[in-house]
Design an enzyme around this catalytic site. Sequence first.
Site, mmCIF file in Angstrom:
data_model
loop_
_atom_site.group_PDB
_atom_site.id
_atom_site.type_symbol
_atom_site.label_atom_id
_atom_site.label_comp_id
_atom_site.label_asym_id
_atom_site.label_seq_id
_atom_site.Cartn_x
_atom_site.Cartn_y
_atom_site.Cartn_z
ATOM 1 N N HIS A 385 0.818 -1.214 0.000
ATOM 2 C CA HIS A 385 0.000 0.000 0.000
ATOM 3 C C HIS A 385 0.856 1.270 0.000
ATOM 4 C CE1 HIS A 385 -3.724 1.947 -0.048
ATOM 5 N NE2 HIS A 385 -4.383 1.248 0.862
ATOM 6 N N ASP A 389 -2.229 2.116 -4.562
ATOM 7 C CA ASP A 389 -3.458 2.511 -3.887
ATOM 8 C C ASP A 389 -4.543 1.471 -4.133
ATOM 9 O OD1 ASP A 389 -2.305 4.846 -2.954
ATOM 10 O OD2 ASP A 389 -2.882 5.983 -4.753
#
Length: 414
Positions: A385, A389
Amino acid sequence: MADVKVPVLGESITEATVGEWLKNPGDPVKVDEPIASLETDKVSVEVPSTVAGVMGEQLVKVGDTVEVGAVIATIAEGGAAASPAAPPAASAAPAPTAPAAVASYGSSSPAQGQAPGSDGAAALSPSVRRAVLETGVDPSNLQGTGRDGRLTKEDVMTAAQNKPAAAPAAAAPAAAAPATGGRKEERVKMTRLRQTVAKRLKEAQNTAAMLTTFNDVDMTAVIEARAKYKDLFEKKHGVRLGFMGFFVKAACMALKDIPGVNGSIEGDEIVYHDYCDISVAVSAPNGLVVPVIRDAETLSVAGIEKTIGDFGKRAKDGTLKMDEMRGGTFTISNGGVFGSLMSTPIINPPQSAVLGLHRIEERPVVRDGQVVVRPMMYLALSYDHRLVDGREAVTFLVALKNAIEDPTRLLIDL
């Protein structure tokens, strides 16, 4: 006497672990014939003899760590007459180790019946011996598929699955023995490969901000295409048409659209790759290895299937090279071949994402307002992450799903 030394194992690799001895003292040895197997961080490497003669002393034991250039054994050149007489005394101590290990667990496996100096007992690796103990399969009746006809763990497990139904009844008297013998434990030192896998996976958990997102895909179109063309495909290309070729092609297309999934983090910089080096998880006797399909975006489905088939064969033989498992920008792991319904795969650092494939299962789904049965597969994308995204991860999976459900997209790059 000629010394046998640990060969150069590859760039930056300075040591290895002795996995197994392929020759015992007193055994005849040919030039370039493997006498031992060494385990490095990723692959097994066989140590060949540089001379012809008779196997002499083994200077290290299975499980010992040895450095490049270290002498691990001696060979009497030419096979002098005195050599065969000496080995029985020398081999008397090490040879019974395999039967002794079997006996210590109270097994009635036929492996115990082999002569202490027989090649059959000596050639069984620790994982194969363990499988023999657990299944009760007679290794002397099996045809090995490993290098030089050696048995692999897969050979034993396949034979166990094919055992006649009457076998459990015959083993019933032995099954009652554990009631009086108490519980037993087995301690096996982790292989170097398993230690490396554990270290890297824990590193991924500690470093990356991992998250997994899921989707499912209707496999109807791919299954129909495979059924229609598999015979022609195999006749023309000499390899079977599987599902991985479709998924690798679809992944390459999706990676072009979502470059972050194909990138990596180095320090405070993001590295984007304009090529797709796809790592594919392949089963090997000592565990999973992950060779890399270089420039997969330039290959046809046939080229991908040939590469994967070659990787699988050489992983089983233990002949994959270190360079073939270095690098990689994205990983695909197919747990479905083992029956997995769903999983959260762990990233292979420094990559930023890994795709998990699972078993195909018929499930009811709604199509045009009607409930129908379709062969469905769950897809799982674990990603870092810090770089990818949620929107990009979901977009990647949707692009992959669309390409698999409508393979025509693979032809027109849509």
